[in-house]
Design a protein around this motif. Structure first.
Motif, mmCIF file in Angstrom:
data_model
loop_
_atom_site.group_PDB
_atom_site.id
_atom_site.type_symbol
_atom_site.label_atom_id
_atom_site.label_comp_id
_atom_site.label_asym_id
_atom_site.label_seq_id
_atom_site.Cartn_x
_atom_site.Cartn_y
_atom_site.Cartn_z
ATOM 1 N N ASN A 226 -10.747 -19.131 -7.330
ATOM 2 C CA ASN A 226 -9.855 -20.271 -7.573
ATOM 3 C C ASN A 226 -8.338 -19.970 -8.038
ATOM 4 N N GLY A 227 -7.795 -18.908 -7.600
ATOM 5 C CA GLY A 227 -6.642 -18.285 -7.598
ATOM 6 C C GLY A 227 -6.134 -17.344 -8.893
ATOM 7 N N LYS A 228 -7.360 -17.094 -9.794
ATOM 8 C CA LYS A 228 -7.513 -16.284 -10.988
ATOM 9 C C LYS A 228 -7.407 -14.795 -10.614
ATOM 10 N N ILE A 229 -7.706 -14.427 -9.619
ATOM 11 C CA ILE A 229 -7.763 -12.903 -9.125
ATOM 12 C C ILE A 229 -6.944 -12.673 -7.905
ATOM 13 N N ALA A 230 -6.129 -11.400 -8.076
ATOM 14 C CA ALA A 230 -5.453 -11.378 -6.875
ATOM 15 C C ALA A 230 -5.657 -9.675 -6.682
ATOM 16 N N TYR A 231 -5.813 -9.223 -5.305
ATOM 17 C CA TYR A 231 -6.009 -7.720 -5.321
ATOM 18 C C TYR A 231 -5.360 -7.155 -3.993
ATOM 19 N N MET A 232 -4.913 -5.995 -4.059
ATOM 20 C CA MET A 232 -4.287 -5.609 -3.012
ATOM 21 C C MET A 232 -4.892 -4.062 -2.630
ATOM 22 N N VAL A 233 -4.657 -3.680 -1.217
ATOM 23 C CA VAL A 233 -5.577 -2.450 -0.935
ATOM 24 C C VAL A 233 -4.446 -1.469 -0.255
ATOM 25 N N PRO A 256 0.448 -8.435 -7.279
ATOM 26 C CA PRO A 256 -0.579 -9.503 -7.351
ATOM 27 C C PRO A 256 -0.476 -9.897 -8.934
ATOM 28 N N MET A 257 -0.075 -9.504 -9.987
ATOM 29 C CA MET A 257 -0.065 -10.022 -11.277
ATOM 30 C C MET A 257 1.015 -11.182 -11.257
ATOM 31 N N SER A 258 2.010 -11.135 -10.563
ATOM 32 C CA SER A 258 3.166 -12.041 -10.189
ATOM 33 C C SER A 258 2.772 -13.140 -9.450
ATOM 34 N N GLY A 265 -5.278 -8.808 -11.974
ATOM 35 C CA GLY A 265 -4.804 -8.124 -10.622
ATOM 36 C C GLY A 265 -5.038 -6.841 -10.585
ATOM 37 N N ILE A 266 -5.653 -6.405 -9.349
ATOM 38 C CA ILE A 266 -6.278 -5.154 -9.008
ATOM 39 C C ILE A 266 -5.688 -4.518 -7.617
ATOM 40 N N LEU A 267 -5.550 -3.362 -7.897
ATOM 41 C CA LEU A 267 -4.868 -2.604 -6.693
ATOM 42 C C LEU A 267 -6.004 -1.527 -6.349
ATOM 43 N N PHE A 268 -6.485 -1.111 -5.114
ATOM 44 C CA PHE A 268 -7.388 -0.327 -4.744
ATOM 45 C C PHE A 268 -6.865 0.629 -3.861
ATOM 46 N N ASN A 269 -6.613 1.926 -4.237
ATOM 47 C CA ASN A 269 -6.154 3.082 -3.425
ATOM 48 C C ASN A 269 -7.250 3.688 -2.908
#
Length: 337
Positions: A226-233, A256-258, A265-269
């Motif tokens: 519901n818009g509370k979590i954003a993540y990028m890969v 993602p935190m912006s 916010g989460i970044l997966f590498n």
């Protein structure tokens, strides 16, 4: 042994030869703290060598124009690690994060001094100067130098410490930023640190490849819960396509935190042999506890984990499933991986 500044200062004055090291993929706090401690020991007439698992990231090379930081080579440096009086480990308290230096440090008869601001130190050192309320390891080393009161902080030390503090406070905007850290920053500026030049050197010297990597990473952003979590890969194919590597994703978590409404916010590498995860949160969400569930650690609002022999397809759903609980305020007990 948990120590205070006075005890650590006595040790630095007592011993004559040192190795200084830090964690894999060193950031601004790690590099700045190493350089500042090296300069301080040199001013005391000591002999110090900085040995790191990784080469120094390009945006921090300006701090080390004399090539004080050496990439660790077992054949060349294992005897040195055995023979020095003390080893100073900065900005990490986990020997596994020393990577190629780990076994050599653990097996060395040298006194091991850990200077760090992270939680849950591993019991491998002889002395620990830990302040998990500090903004950075650079802040701890600043206080060590100031309270020892035996040298004047010069421009090199001031610039290194300012970099350490600036980068670990997100340019003085993270929750632990308080009046005292601004007083410290002011003192460092008075001692020669140039905020404009330092910020430019660290954040405004991107390669075209890194800019293209950011574009690909932004395109990967997904929002859930519901818009509370954003993540990028960032995948291996993205790194190859742009001629970059995981080190160049430093600070990508701000994007993602912006996003409005996002609290995690989460970044997966994607690594060649696993997955690196960077976690961020807002407010009182203990993102370090989420990181612990996947073998990592960190601070209340910033943490990380590195999982070997795992794939993005396996890890992302597991992490997001657990993160949703945190976003809903249902902080779960830590489970096994």
């Amino acid at each position: 042994m948990v120590s205070n500044i006075s005890e650590i200062s006595d040790l630095l004055h007592k011993f004559n030869t040192f190795v200084i090291t830090t964690h894999v993929n060193p950031d601004g706090d790690a590099i700045g703290s190493e350089i500042a401690l090296y300069e301080y020991l040199s001013k005391l007439g000591k002999t110090a060598t900085i040995l790191n698992h990784n080469v120094t990231p390009d945006n921090y090379l300006w701090m080390d124009l004399e090539n004080k930081i050496i990439r660790f080579n077992p054949d060349e440096h294992k005897n040195l690690i055995q023979k020095v009086d003390a080893i100073c480990i900065v900005d990490t308290n986990q020997p596994s994060r020393l990577r190629s230096l780990e076994n050599y440090v653990l097996e060395s008869p040298a006194i091991k001094i850990v200077i760090d601001h992270h939680l849950d130190p591993h019991p491998f050192g002889d002395y620990y100067l830990i302040d998990d309320d500090a903004t950075s390891t650079g802040e701890i080393i600043y206080n060590l130098i100031k309270q020892s009161n035996d040298i004047e902080i010069n421009k090199n030390i001031a610039s290194a410490l300012y970099t350490a503090i600036m980068t670990d406070t997100g340019s003085f905007r993270y929750p632990r930023t308080d009046p005292q850290i601004h007083i410290i920053a002011a003192d460092l500026i008075s001692s020669g640190a140039n905020p404009t030049e330092i910020y430019s050197n660290v954040y405004e010297e991107w390669t075209p490849g890194r800019m293209r990597l950011l574009g690909e990473a932004l395109d990967s952003i997904k929002v859930t819960a519901n818009g509370k979590i954003a993540y990028m890969v960032c995948t291996q194919s993205m790194f190859k396509k742009t001629g970059t590597n995981e080190v160049e994703t430093d600070n990508f978590t701000i994007y993602p935190m912006s996003i409005r409404g996002v609290i995690i916010g989460i970044l997966f590498n994607e690594l060649e042999n696993g997955v690196k995860i960077s976690f961020r949160s807002k407010g009182s969400i203990p993102i370090n506890q989420l990181a612990k569930e996947f073998g990592g650690n960190g601070h209340l609002n910033a943490a990380g984990a590195r999982i070997f022999n795992a794939s993005l397809n396996d890890i992302i759903p597991r992490v997001i499933e657990r993160a949703i609980l945190y976003s809903e305020g249902n902080i779960p007990p830590i489970i096994g991986q």
